[in-house]
Design a protein around this motif. Structure first.
Motif, PDB file in Angstrom:
ATOM      1  N   ALA A 295      41.232  29.836  55.199  1.00  0.00           N
ATOM      2  CA  ALA A 295      40.047  29.395  54.444  1.00  0.00           C
ATOM      3  C   ALA A 295      39.412  30.586  53.720  1.00  0.00           C
ATOM      4  CB  ALA A 295      39.050  28.741  55.396  1.00  0.00           C
ATOM      5  N   LEU A 296      39.271  31.706  54.449  1.00  0.00           N
ATOM      6  CA  LEU A 296      38.680  32.908  53.842  1.00  0.00           C
ATOM      7  C   LEU A 296      39.544  33.397  52.672  1.00  0.00           C
ATOM      8  CD1 LEU A 296      36.667  35.266  53.845  1.00  0.00           C
ATOM      9  CD2 LEU A 296      38.003  36.339  55.655  1.00  0.00           C
TER      10      LEU A 296
ATOM     11  N   LEU B 246      41.627  31.672  50.750  1.00  0.00           N
ATOM     12  CA  LEU B 246      41.526  30.778  49.583  1.00  0.00           C
ATOM     13  C   LEU B 246      40.197  30.985  48.864  1.00  0.00           C
ATOM     14  CD1 LEU B 246      42.979  27.419  50.973  1.00  0.00           C
ATOM     15  CD2 LEU B 246      44.068  29.045  49.411  1.00  0.00           C
ATOM     16  N   TYR B 247      39.132  31.227  49.655  1.00  0.00           N
ATOM     17  CA  TYR B 247      37.809  31.399  49.042  1.00  0.00           C
ATOM     18  C   TYR B 247      37.701  32.744  48.319  1.00  0.00           C
ATOM     19  CZ  TYR B 247      32.843  32.452  48.668  1.00  0.00           C
ATOM     20  OH  TYR B 247      31.628  32.836  48.194  1.00  0.00           O
ATOM     21  N   MET B 248      38.107  33.810  48.994  1.00  0.00           N
ATOM     22  CA  MET B 248      37.864  35.152  48.422  1.00  0.00           C
ATOM     23  C   MET B 248      38.587  35.367  47.093  1.00  0.00           C
ATOM     24  SD  MET B 248      40.066  37.397  51.098  1.00  0.00           S
ATOM     25  CE  MET B 248      41.845  37.632  50.862  1.00  0.00           C
TER      26      MET B 248
ATOM     27  N   THR C  22      38.926  33.288  44.781  1.00  0.00           N
ATOM     28  CA  THR C  22      38.246  32.595  43.668  1.00  0.00           C
ATOM     29  C   THR C  22      37.079  33.428  43.122  1.00  0.00           C
ATOM     30  OG1 THR C  22      36.663  31.479  45.106  1.00  0.00           O
ATOM     31  CG2 THR C  22      38.732  30.310  44.674  1.00  0.00           C
ATOM     32  N   LEU C  23      36.654  34.466  43.879  1.00  0.00           N
ATOM     33  CA  LEU C  23      35.516  35.276  43.426  1.00  0.00           C
ATOM     34  C   LEU C  23      35.942  36.118  42.223  1.00  0.00           C
ATOM     35  CD1 LEU C  23      34.118  36.397  46.900  1.00  0.00           C
ATOM     36  CD2 LEU C  23      33.242  34.598  45.414  1.00  0.00           C
TER      37      LEU C  23
ATOM     38  N   LYS D 214      33.417  40.428  47.061  1.00  0.00           N
ATOM     39  CA  LYS D 214      34.859  40.159  47.120  1.00  0.00           C
ATOM     40  C   LYS D 214      35.574  41.235  47.947  1.00  0.00           C
ATOM     41  CE  LYS D 214      38.824  38.875  44.397  1.00  0.00           C
ATOM     42  NZ  LYS D 214      39.308  38.398  43.116  1.00  0.00           N
TER      43      LYS D 214
ATOM     44  N   LEU E 284      34.905  40.844  51.675  1.00  0.00           N
ATOM     45  CA  LEU E 284      35.630  39.715  52.263  1.00  0.00           C
ATOM     46  C   LEU E 284      37.129  40.016  52.389  1.00  0.00           C
ATOM     47  CD1 LEU E 284      33.850  36.595  50.732  1.00  0.00           C
ATOM     48  CD2 LEU E 284      33.550  37.623  52.985  1.00  0.00           C
TER      49      LEU E 284
ATOM     50  N   HIS F  29      39.250  40.013  55.771  1.00  0.00           N
ATOM     51  CA  HIS F  29      40.497  39.243  55.849  1.00  0.00           C
ATOM     52  C   HIS F  29      41.632  40.132  56.379  1.00  0.00           C
ATOM     53  CE1 HIS F  29      43.329  36.095  54.457  1.00  0.00           C
ATOM     54  NE2 HIS F  29      44.109  37.103  54.092  1.00  0.00           N
TER      55      HIS F  29
END
Ligand code: HEM
Ligand code: HEM
Length: 186
Positions: free
Chosen positions: A31-32, A34-36, A38-39, A48, A51, A55
């Protein structure tokens, strides 16, 4: 009382603890991750970078836990699957478990190699720096990013199958599949 070691019929407490701690960690990392990504990259985006560092730290923890888990797995008996499963389901379940072992190794390893190729070595929980197995190389960096991404997508797909199967056995077939890994549920 749940035994410490596995038996022919059930998972022991060590296998259960390793399963759920790694499940939490691996799902959190996916999840982390996939999110990071996108920043935005523009400028010096500290959020970014923070994170990504998080990770990487937790990703290397996953590799250490995987080593423990593999060691435990190969020195323990493997509990039988629940009875009366069609043969294809037995093969599918064992195949997915095997793929998970491969992915729990390959994801952190490609992350580690990607970091070395980027020239930003990874550390183990900030305690010490990990060695670089390859030199800085932009082509290798791009290659490992791509492999890491596709392995992560494969993990998410298999996870959907694995979770779906566990829930279906518990809610529809009402057998002991989920209870074997989570003995405290009714
Ligand atoms: C089980 C462990 C891991 C999982 C499940 C995981 C998952 C992911 C996911 C889902 C992404 C986003 C992929 C995308 O959409 O582009 C990602 C990106 C990334 N991961 Fe991991 N990862 C793991 C371990 C690691 C480790 C150990 C490292 C480094 C030491 C690492 C470094 C990175 C980096 C740097 C990116 C960003 C790549 C980019 O810039 O596109 N990962 N990871
Ligand atoms: C909420 C998510 C999850 C649920 C509900 C779940 C459920 C289960 C259940 C019920 C079993 C026992 C199957 C049996 O032998 O009868 C099992 C085994 C297993 N699960 Fe999961 N699981 C989850 C997440 C994960 C994740 C994220 C991974 C790895 C990336 C994973 C890897 C494994 C492996 C390898 C086994 C075989 C036993 C072992 O060697 O530890 N599971 N899971």
């Amino acid at each position: 009382m749940t035994p410490i070691k596995n038996t022919e019929d059930r998972y022991g407490i060590v296998a259960i603890a390793l399963h759920w701690s790694m499940a939490l960690l691996v799902i959190g990392l996916a999840a982390l991750g996939l999110y990071m990504v996108t920043l935005p990259d523009v400028g010096f985006n500290t959020r970014k970078i923070t994170l990504i560092l998080l990770h990487k730290q937790f990703g290397m923890l996953a590799l250490a836990l995987f080593a423990l888990r593999l060691g435990w797995r190969v020195t323990q008996v493997l509990p039988k699957l629940v009875e009366h499963l069609p043969e294809w389901q037995m093969i599918a379940a064992r195949f997915v478990h095997l793929c998970f072992y491969g992915l729990m190794f390959a994801l952190p390893m490609t992350g580690w190699l990607m970091s070395s190729a980027a020239g930003i070595p990874a550390s183990f929980l900030g305690l010490f720096m990990l060695p670089d197995f390859i030199h800085r190389n932009d082509d290798m960096f791009a290659l490992f990013i791509s492999i890491h991404k596709w392995l992560a997508f494969a993990l998410i797909l298999l996870l959907a199958v694995h979770m779906g199967a566990a829930l279906r056995h518990h809610l529809v077939f009402k057998d002991d599949t989920l209870r074997r890994m989570l003995p405290w549920i009714p």
